[in-house]
Design an enzyme around this catalytic site. Structure first.
Site: not given
Lengths: 392, 403
Positions: B141, B382, B384
């Site tokens: 988000e 996926e 950092t």
């Protein structure tokens, strides 16, 4: 089929050596650095039979594969890198003899296995870089006469066996040179012993050869074949070197991890600060990455030529060892810089490791050559005759 | 006993995917980057060849492991190993393409892991149809990325339904997806225990596409913002049903998928680095400076050798993590190690590749320039590089819960 587990036999061996390294090597690392291994330490090491693990049975060894060597060397060096070198009586010379594998080479190894003396490989020479070795082997009757001075020989001078690279045909560089087996001490004189940055437990010496008379059979390889022999030798030695580099890296990482868990600052362990934690995470990751490359190289060597894999493993492991040793000193801070902790010693030891055998630059050049399809026994890939001599 | 030999089947998969990557994907790559999409005709061809971006269980007519559901010679499932082997080749072909392939994508694992048999059938059986379809995964988000606990999209129970409100961003294939797994919270005060995963189908009233992102790289991959404005979904769309969420499973379900997907993403990064490396290696053989190929200068050799060994080391870390997952061994640390190392290495390698090739490396009629842009996000999505290091740190240091 892909498998990432050692299996029972190797796991047991790993546990045995790990235990030995923790109980015997680690506690005496400062004494070993200063005086060489104690009698008790040497005897404990010899009783494990690790020296001859991968030597042929005909040479008194157990005939095991390079995978065993890789596992053992990592564990020994995880105890202490300098001690792993100091305990290794066979050194690079034994690897060379094993690579050659002729009856006289195996016979020399067999004597070495049962005796208590050292072997040494006399390769590098001091002075301005040139293509020919300054040490010469001249025909003398049926045999040879060896003359000249070698430099940077680990354990040289008083070893019972010397393997010496010498020029046979002047002006022909490496293809015109040969490797000679010298047993006994006649005509051999130890020169100066250098004070070194690291690996203090093993003397690094200058060795003089003064009209050393050798039988015809002393030449270890056919004329013109020295580059090919050296390639095979560096491939075999590289697995030991790289595995030790991984062990040294792991020792530094684990020591720094333990310190970061205990040392408190601002009310919490320093490992709970991101800068320290991420450093440790990178060390852990790079140790694993290097180890898998080393194990892959060892595995490849059981399948066929492993030149590229060994070079990759060695370059990677050396980089990892320096990174971890350096960062361990950094994590320990002031405590890393003083001799109360082994971190400073390992940082000195690993730098030395990168100049041993096929040094870091030679490993990189070899890997690039393998990838680009250029000949892998080309003289400029070997530190022996490059501008940048390595010790052996 | 340690062994690095691929089985015949694994090697066949590798060769098959490589053939596809070389002959079908590469020729499309630069054009797709310019037009920001692969044509539908390409996706139909992909479907015909049986290549998808995620496995579909046999129970709903899929081919299970994505390779006929076949286990290895020891009877152990090998979908993770086959996945990473294929992903490297696809990453080599074109990193944007692999994310765009039809199939359930990252939405697949939560449905497969958490979904009821009815939900698996309902949402996954579309992928056996002839037409290409996509699934998607809606977790991130504007205010919550790797910190999944911070999600603010709400789900409010209303009879047999839930009403969802919020915004999701950076959703791969989000606009074209037939459905998206949307993570929402039923009770913010409960933290992770309040999380629920819903499958929201395209066309549901109130569920719309905000913007399609313009990106530095992976331009041919669709990255969408999704808006949920009073979206009513039936309780049948709650993955696993209410019972599944007793305890912390909602969150754990989301995280579990990472153990498979981090090595997969890491493997794509390995493929990209390898593609760039091979282009540089071939370039230096044919380009001369002062009468000798630039390959023979040590500065260039050193860059090539460093790239090569880091690619090989990355691959081994990836394979180990995948091997562990296949064998049911907890691999959270190792999966993060593979992602942390492979992605960061790939970014650095592509920098060296461009450097080696000089001006030829920065013109956009070359694959290298595109790969340089494409690779950066592999150290971001996926999880950092920093998030991977947090995961590793927590598993090596004593009593470290959070920074």
């Amino acid at each position: 089929m892909l498998s990432f587990e050692l299996g029972d036999e190797l796991s047991q061996l790993q546990a045995t050596v790990k235990d030995f390294a923790a109980r015997e090597i680690r506690p005496s690392l400062r004494a070993t650095e200063k005086n060489g291994p104690s009698k008790a330490l040497s005897e404990a090491f010899e009783s494990l039979g690790l020296l001859t693990l991968d030597w042929p049975e005909a040479a008194g060894g157990a005939g095991l594969s390079a995978q065993y060597r890789a596992v053992v060397e990592e564990e020994l060096a995880a105890g202490d890198l300098g001690s792993a070198f100091a305990l290794d009586r066979g050194g690079a010379a034994a690897v060379f003899l094993r690579t050659v594998g002729t009856p006289q080479a195996l016979d020399a190894l067999k004597d070495l296995a049962s005796g208590g003396a050292r072997a040494a490989l006399a390769m590098a020479e001091a002075g301005k870089a040139q293509d020919d070795f300054r040490v010469t082997a001249q025909r003398a009757g049926d045999g040879w006469s060896l003359n000249g001075t070698k430099a940077y020989v680990l354990g040289g001078g008083d070893a019972s066996v010397h393997v010496v690279l010498a020029q046979v045909e002047a002006g022909k560089g490496l293809p015109g040179a040969g490797a000679f087996l010298v047993r006994g001490a006649q005509g051999i004189r130890a020169g100066k012993t250098w004070t070194t940055l690291g690996l203090g437990g093993t003397p690094l010496r200058e060795v003089h050869f003064e009209t050393v008379k050798l039988p015809a059979s002393a030449r270890l390889e056919a004329p013109g074949k020295l580059p090919a022999t050296l390639r095979a030798f560096y491939d075999a030695l590289g697995i030991t070197t790289a595995a030790r580099a991984v062990g040294a890296a792991r020792a530094a990482y684990e020591y720094a991890l333990g310190y970061a868990n205990e040392r408190q600052a601002f009310g919490k362990p320093i490992g709970h600060f991101q800068a320290v934690a991420f450093t440790l995470a990178d060390m852990a990751t790079q140790v694993d990455a290097a180890r898998w490359l080393v194990w892959k190289a060892a595995w490849q060597s059981t399948q066929g030529s492993a030149t590229a894999e060994v070079a990759a493993a060695q370059a990677q492991a050396l980089e990892t060892a320096f990174f971890c040793a350096n960062m361990a000193v950094q994590v320990l801070g002031g405590a890393g810089y003083v001799k109360d902790h082994p971190a400073e010693k390992w940082m000195r030891d690993v730098k030395t490791l990168a100049l041993y055998g096929q040094h870091a630059q030679a490993a990189e050049a070899t890997l690039a050559a393998a990838e680009l399809g250029t000949p892998l026994d080309s003289a400029d890939l070997f530190p022996a005759s490059s501008f940048h001599p390595a010790f052996s | 006993m340690i062994d690095f030999q691929l089985s015949e089947m694994q090697d066949n998969i590798r060769q098959m995917v490589h053939w596809f990557a070389e002959n079908e994907v590469r020729p499309m790559a630069l054009e797709a980057d310019r037009t920001h999409q692969f044509p539908m005709a390409f996706f139909k061809k992909v479907k015909e060849l049986g290549i998808s971006n995620g496995p579909v269980p046999e129970s709903v007519g899929g081919d299970g492991d994505g390779a006929g559901g076949t286990k290895d010679k020891k009877g152990v499932k090998q979908n993770n190993r086959l996945g990473v082997i294929g992903a490297e080749e696809m990453g080599w072909g074109d990193p944007a393409c692999i994310l765009s392939l039809p199939g359930p994508g990252l939405g697949g694992p939560p449905v497969t892991i958490m979904g009821t048999p009815e939900q698996k059938k309902r949402f996954l059986s579309i992928f056996k149809e002839e037409e290409p379809h996509w699934g998607a995964y809606g977790l991130t988000e504007p205010g919550a990325g790797s910190d999944v606990a911070g999600i603010r999209t709400t789900a409010v129970r209303d009879g047999d339904h839930y009403v969802l409100n919020g915004t999701k961003c950076y959703i791969t294939n989000g606009a074209r997806a037939a459905w998206v797994v949307i993570f929402a919270t039923v009770d913010k005060s409960k933290g992770r225990a309040g999380h629920r995963a819903f499958v929201v189908e395209k066309g549901t009233p109130g569920f719309s596409v905000g913007k399609i992102e313009e990106k530095m790289g992976l331009r041919a991959s669709e990255t969408a913002e999704l808006v949920l404005d009073n979206v009513r979904v039936h309780q049948d769309c709650l993955l696993g049903g209410e019972k599944h969420y007793e305890g912390k499973e909602g969150f754990m379900g989301a995280m579990k998928t990472f153990d498979s997907t981090r090595p997969l993403v890491a493997s794509m990064a390995v493929g990209i680095a390898r593609a760039g490396y091979e282009l540089a290696r071939d370039y230096v053989k044919d380009n001369f400076m002062l009468g000798r190929p630039i390959a023979r200068y040590h500065a260039v050799e050193a860059m090539l050798a460093k790239a090569k060994r880091r690619i090989d080391a990355s691959r081994l870390l990836v394979w180990r993590a995948a091997w562990m997952a296949d064998h049911g061994i907890e691999n959270v640390k190792e999966a993060s190690m593979s992602k942390a190392y492979a992605a960061r290495s790939a970014v650095e390698i592509m920098g060296d590749v461009v450097q080696i090739m000089g001006a030829a490396g920065v013109t956009n009629d070359q694959m290298v320039e595109k790969l340089y842009r494409d690779v950066k996000v592999y150290d971001i999505f996926e999880g950092t590089g920093e998030v991977q290091r947090i995961v590793i740190s927590k598993r090596i240091l004593k009593d470290l819960k959070a920074f």
